[in-house]
Design a protein around this motif. Structure first.
Motif, PDB file in Angstrom:
ATOM      1  N   SER A  10      -4.423   2.000  44.947  1.00  0.00           N
ATOM      2  CA  SER A  10      -4.216   3.002  43.901  1.00  0.00           C
ATOM      3  C   SER A  10      -5.434   3.917  43.772  1.00  0.00           C
ATOM      4  CB  SER A  10      -3.918   2.317  42.562  1.00  0.00           C
ATOM      5  OG  SER A  10      -3.720   3.285  41.557  1.00  0.00           O
ATOM      6  N   CYS A  11      -6.608   3.330  43.740  1.00  0.00           N
ATOM      7  CA  CYS A  11      -7.825   4.142  43.632  1.00  0.00           C
ATOM      8  C   CYS A  11      -8.077   4.934  44.911  1.00  0.00           C
ATOM      9  CB  CYS A  11      -9.024   3.267  43.283  1.00  0.00           C
ATOM     10  SG  CYS A  11      -8.998   2.699  41.551  1.00  0.00           S
ATOM     11  N   LYS A  14      -6.339   8.055  44.739  1.00  0.00           N
ATOM     12  CA  LYS A  14      -6.922   8.963  43.736  1.00  0.00           C
ATOM     13  C   LYS A  14      -8.304   9.474  44.138  1.00  0.00           C
ATOM     14  CE  LYS A  14      -4.244   6.842  40.089  1.00  0.00           C
ATOM     15  NZ  LYS A  14      -4.240   5.925  38.971  1.00  0.00           N
ATOM     16  N   SER A  16     -11.014   7.458  45.959  1.00  0.00           N
ATOM     17  CA  SER A  16     -12.175   6.566  45.962  1.00  0.00           C
ATOM     18  C   SER A  16     -13.077   6.785  47.182  1.00  0.00           C
ATOM     19  CB  SER A  16     -11.760   5.096  45.864  1.00  0.00           C
ATOM     20  OG  SER A  16     -11.025   4.692  46.987  1.00  0.00           O
ATOM     21  N   GLN A  48      -4.175   2.406  36.553  1.00  0.00           N
ATOM     22  CA  GLN A  48      -3.683   3.647  35.954  1.00  0.00           C
ATOM     23  C   GLN A  48      -4.810   4.575  35.511  1.00  0.00           C
ATOM     24  OE1 GLN A  48      -3.572   0.625  34.651  1.00  0.00           O
ATOM     25  NE2 GLN A  48      -4.409   0.748  32.604  1.00  0.00           N
ATOM     26  N   GLY A  50      -7.465   5.779  37.200  1.00  0.00           N
ATOM     27  CA  GLY A  50      -8.172   6.590  38.178  1.00  0.00           C
ATOM     28  C   GLY A  50      -9.050   5.758  39.078  1.00  0.00           C
ATOM     29  N   SER A  61     -14.022   5.597  34.545  1.00  0.00           N
ATOM     30  CA  SER A  61     -13.004   6.219  35.379  1.00  0.00           C
ATOM     31  C   SER A  61     -13.625   7.488  35.961  1.00  0.00           C
ATOM     32  CB  SER A  61     -11.766   6.561  34.549  1.00  0.00           C
ATOM     33  OG  SER A  61     -10.820   7.210  35.370  1.00  0.00           O
ATOM     34  N   SER A  63     -13.504  10.576  39.157  1.00  0.00           N
ATOM     35  CA  SER A  63     -12.693  11.259  40.162  1.00  0.00           C
ATOM     36  C   SER A  63     -13.644  12.019  41.086  1.00  0.00           C
ATOM     37  CB  SER A  63     -11.715  12.236  39.496  1.00  0.00           C
ATOM     38  OG  SER A  63     -12.411  13.374  39.038  1.00  0.00           O
TER      39      SER A  63
END
Length: 79
Positions: A10-11, A14, A16, A48, A50, A61, A63
């Protein structure tokens, strides 16, 4: 200081990888290799939110767009 970045699926989706690469670059530019330990981990359980990052067990979190600000405020400011 230990900085752990989630590299789970998931990360990863986004950004990572970009977060890790940018943190490596910033740590190197500031010659903080002996003071800041970067580590990867699989899933911090907050998918969820990030790209999940911890600094000495405090959760953030991050980005690819906010990694520079995160570095200044949460890493440099605490050294």
């Amino acid at each position: 200081m230990k900085v752990t970045i989630c590299i789970g699926s998931s990360c990863h989706l986004k950004g990572s990888r970009q977060v890790v690469e940018q943190l490596q670059k910033l740590v190197g530019e500031k010659s903080l290799d002996g003071e800041v330990e970067l580590a990867g981990t699989f899933c911090l359980g907050r998918c969820q939110e990030g790209v999940c990052v911890t600094v000495d067990d405090e959760f953030f979190s991050v980005s690819p767009d906010t990694v520079n600000e995160f570095f200044e405020n949460q890493i440099l400011a605490k050294l």
